[in-house]
Design an enzyme around this catalytic site. Structure first.
Site, short mmCIF file in Angstrom:
data_model
loop_
_atom_site.label_atom_id
_atom_site.label_comp_id
_atom_site.label_asym_id
_atom_site.label_seq_id
_atom_site.Cartn_x
_atom_site.Cartn_y
_atom_site.Cartn_z
N CYS A 1 -0.93 3.88 -6.60
CA CYS A 1 -1.74 3.32 -5.50
C CYS A 1 -2.01 1.79 -5.88
O CYS A 1 -2.45 1.76 -7.05
CB CYS A 1 -3.07 4.00 -5.41
SG CYS A 1 -4.50 3.13 -4.56
N CYS B 1 0.89 -1.21 -0.06
CA CYS B 1 0.01 -0.04 0.06
C CYS B 1 0.79 1.34 0.12
O CYS B 1 1.62 1.45 0.84
CB CYS B 1 -0.83 -0.09 1.14
SG CYS B 1 -1.95 1.34 1.31
N HIS C 1 -4.33 -0.11 -5.71
CA HIS C 1 -5.61 -0.35 -6.32
C HIS C 1 -5.64 -0.10 -7.84
O HIS C 1 -6.59 -0.77 -8.68
CB HIS C 1 -6.69 0.38 -5.67
CG HIS C 1 -7.32 -0.10 -4.15
ND1 HIS C 1 -6.53 -0.12 -3.37
CD2 HIS C 1 -8.43 -0.74 -3.69
CE1 HIS C 1 -6.97 -0.50 -2.30
NE2 HIS C 1 -8.10 -0.88 -2.41
N1 DGL Z 1 -4.01 0.78 -2.04
C1 DGL Z 1 -3.55 1.91 -1.32
C2 DGL Z 1 -2.39 2.65 -2.04
O1 DGL Z 1 -1.62 1.60 -2.43
C3 DGL Z 1 -4.55 2.94 -0.81
C4 DGL Z 1 -5.85 2.85 -1.04
C5 DGL Z 1 -6.75 3.64 -0.08
O2 DGL Z 1 -6.96 4.63 0.02
O3 DGL Z 1 -7.18 3.03 1.10
O4 DGL Z 1 -2.10 3.70 -1.80
#
Ligand code: DGL
Length: 255
Positions: free
Chosen positions: A185, A75, A187
């Site tokens: 990110c 993350c 996601h």
């Molecule tokens: N997946 C996370 C990242 O790499 C963040 C997603 C979220 O905002 O929770 O930053």
């Protein structure tokens, strides 16, 4: 037989870290993974830095580090806010964080225009600016926030008109300007195909997942901790909803 501390822990605020787990599984298929998503508290990206720190520390505690030989913070947001604290707290554990793949993008286009799409926390944290300052190029860098995107992924609405509309709204203003887009990110790589369709194939996409997986392998190799045998994945999520397990497995196996 597996030792108690034989898992590689993979942590994300939710399902995004699965894009990193895909790379890990590919280059370290014989490892045993514990994937923990804090979906009950996602998104992290629009919280205060202090909240992200607290949530990350609490989630890692729930993973029970005694089970782990390495922890991958899959993350960017949690890495930006808390990786230093995690390394201080768990001195004996291999802790690998993920950073937006800015360096490879700027190496490829040192005079071009490069977008960095990431959460609000990642875009405002000092870590990103210091990463940018270390790379001396005369490229133009645009920071691109993507409000609402993580929520759509978390709710499984990936291949929907809603997703296409949201991505068009965010990216169309940049469509003829960018040489590359950094998916900052974890996601976002889960909707990389849709992003490419909007920007066109000529805009190269970069994400930090593969580099993070390679760094994990390097650290385990160095410590003599690589595992040979049957790989497996243990799924844990702070949300009790069954749908998360199903969606996690679907996202992992999706091409
Ligand atoms: N997946 C996370 C990242 O790499 C963040 C997603 C979220 O905002 O929770 O930053």
């Amino acid at each position: 037989m597996y030792q108690k501390s034989d898992y590689i822990g993979v942590f994300d605020s939710g399902l995004g870290g699965i894009s990193v787990l895909r790379h890990l599984k590919k280059i370290l298929p014989e490892e045993r993974y514990l994937y923990y998503g804090d979906s009950a508290n996602a998104p992290y990206g629009k919280r205060t830095t202090q909240e992200v720190i607290q949530l990350t520390l609490a989630a890692v505690e729930k993973m029970d580090v005694a089970r782990l030989k390495a922890l991958v913070i899959a993350c960017n947001t949690a890495t930006a806010a808390a990786v230093g604290l995690l390394r201080q707290k768990y001195k004996d554990l291999i802790v690998v964080g993920i950073e937006p793949a800015i360096k490879p993008a700027l190496d490829r286009f040192p005079h071009g225009t490069v977008g960095i799409m990431a959460t609000e926390v990642t875009l405002r944290e000092e870590k990103l600016d210091s990463l940018l300052h270390r790379i001396v190029v005369d490229a133009t860098v645009c920071k691109i926030p993507a409000p609402g995107l993580v929520e759509l992924v978390e709710s499984g609405r990936l291949d929907t008109e809603e997703m296409r509309q949201l991505l068009r709204g965010i990216l169309q203003p940049y469509a003829d300007k960018l040489d590359a887009l950094v998916l900052g990110c974890t996601h976002y790589p889960l909707v990389a195909d849709e992003i490419s369709r909007i920007l066109g194939k000529q805009v190269l996409l970069f994400d930090g997942g593969e580099g993070t997986a390679r760094e994990t392998r390097r650290r385990l190799e160095l410590a003599g901790l690589l595992h040979e045998g049957h790989g497996e994945i243990l799924w844990e999520n702070s949300s009790q909803k069954e749908a998360f397990l199903e969606l996690s497995q679907k996202l992992l196996n999706q091409r």
